[in-house]
Write a protein that holds these residues in place. Sequence first.
Motif: not given
Ligand SMILES: [Mo]
Length: 249
Positions: A85, A133-134, A217-218
Amino acid sequence: MKEKFISERQVKYKTIFAFLFFILAFAAGIYLWKLVRKEPQAGGVPTTLRKGLMYDEKLFSSTFNKDKLVKTYPKSEAVKKVRVNGNLGLKNPNIDTATWRLQVVKNNGDTMFFSLNDIKKLPKTEIVYDFKCIEGWSQKTWWGGVRFSDFINHYHLNNEAKLNYVGMNTPDKEYYVGIDMPSILQPQTLLCYEMNGKPLPVNQGYPLRLIIPVKYGIKHLKRIGTIYFSNERPPDYWAERGYDYYSGH
Ligand SMILES: [Mo]
Ligand SMILES: Nc1nc2c(c(=O)[nH]1)N[C@H]1C(S)=C(S)[C@@H](COP(=O)(O)O)O[C@H]1N2
């Protein structure tokens, strides 16, 4: 027990009342939302919403305990197919580890250069945890690398670690993150060079990425080029686009 009868007329009034109340509440909601939308922006979001985010961050960071560990799992539970991603800063497919160097900028302005072997010399730490992940997905994934705190201690970056934040960029500076010092020094945070027991795939950050289980995740920057330290918040790609700077969970 005595039953209470409501006349048909009462039912009708109550229905109309409930309906009007609903319409009014709905209109008020739209009106308030429009007001908020018209507000000046603060870091990509309207001021009122930014205040909410700042409050969240205060609350989260004041309750952050760096000795509290994120839940881990046995390697057998890690997924074989790890989702890819985000590919900002990963355009160049040819990374040559013979010449690749991690750059670390010290407080005095000097830059230190590390080969992948310099990093691999340190004790390896592995972790399987639920990567979130957001966007709403999560996966149990298995990573290996060097604890960020081990790296700091081994290469005598303790004065740097006294500052409030760490900043990281991809070599082309297309993707960048800022992370508060307590989170980066948390013992599960890794300078990661392995996934599922093998070198990182290129689209997953070869040769070196950040694994920071206390964050979404970001913040897990893939393909680290430069690391630096600062008392002010370093620029952060997704925070500039309205996401929460802290992004802890
Ligand atoms: Mo993400
Ligand atoms: N260089 C770089 N790192 C990045 C991104 C990106 O676009 N570029 N995306 C982030 C996001 S949003 C997520 S969810 C994770 C995904 O990691 P994965 O591809 O290994 O699953 O990487 C993060 N690190």
